[in-house]
Scaffold this active site. Sequence first.
Site, short mmCIF file in Angstrom:
data_model
loop_
_atom_site.label_atom_id
_atom_site.label_comp_id
_atom_site.label_asym_id
_atom_site.label_seq_id
_atom_site.Cartn_x
_atom_site.Cartn_y
_atom_site.Cartn_z
N THR A 1 31.37 19.63 -7.68
CA THR A 1 31.76 20.22 -6.41
C THR A 1 33.15 19.80 -5.96
O THR A 1 33.91 20.62 -5.43
CB THR A 1 30.73 19.86 -5.32
OG1 THR A 1 29.42 20.16 -5.80
CG2 THR A 1 30.98 20.65 -4.05
N LYS B 1 20.56 16.75 -19.51
CA LYS B 1 20.77 16.03 -18.25
C LYS B 1 19.52 16.26 -17.41
O LYS B 1 19.28 17.37 -16.92
CB LYS B 1 22.01 16.53 -17.52
CG LYS B 1 22.28 15.83 -16.20
CD LYS B 1 23.59 16.34 -15.59
CE LYS B 1 23.89 15.61 -14.29
NZ LYS B 1 23.10 16.12 -13.16
#
Length: 260
Positions: free
Chosen positions: A207, A96
């Site tokens: 998150t 990523k």
Amino acid sequence: MVTFYGKTFASRLLIGSALYPSPAIMQGAIRAAGSNIVTVSLRRESAGGKTGDAFWNLIRELDVAVLPNTAGCRSVREAVTTAKLARELFGTSWIKLEVIADNDTLQPDVVGLVEAAAILIKDGFEVFPYCTEDLSVASRLVDAGCKVVMPWAAPIGSARGITNRDALKLLRDRLPDITLVVDAGIGAPSHAAQALELGYDAVLLNTAIAKAADPVAMANAFRLGVEAGRTAFEAGLMNARDFASPSTPVVGTPFWHAVS
């Protein structure tokens, strides 16, 4: 089912492994999400130390695919070096790719991102680039060899959801053969559902689950949101209209109900 570089997975929800209150809660959340792919940061954990070994063992127990990231990298050279270390450490060519331009917004350095992606692809990596929703940037990443593109919904950790729906829809329309993943800014299961309703192949978030009051329950909520969004897309959503359209037909209405 969703495919990344020739590998097929059941879940369209990719999940991060940072910020959880405890390792046990992290494991519980990943299981509740039903995720098959978990992102990990080389900067956060080092398999050479006791902390890194413990973390790596927890991830192995989950039987998921690992997607290392270059979080925190602010130059092409730094990102490429981190990617090579991650490949050696985690034994995967997946990466990523993040190249950050601004500390406040964590906005990608799109010029450096394209350059780093091209370098890594030539070196045998399969790149998952974190980018903005700009079509020209996404197109350059595809031209560089990326088969997956990961535009943000909003800045990382902002929980604002999709802030530029039209741009994301344009990406989906113009890149029909590319696997598209909304990455960053997702704050609620409804945001994830909206991304899947647009035809995106998956969402990646961290998150919103890790910082929830109950991460495990929130992970399950996101799983359901993603499933609902994809099902809605496949079922065929009706087009939005500017004016009302009666849902009850007027043909056959008794004459005494007619408006004079």
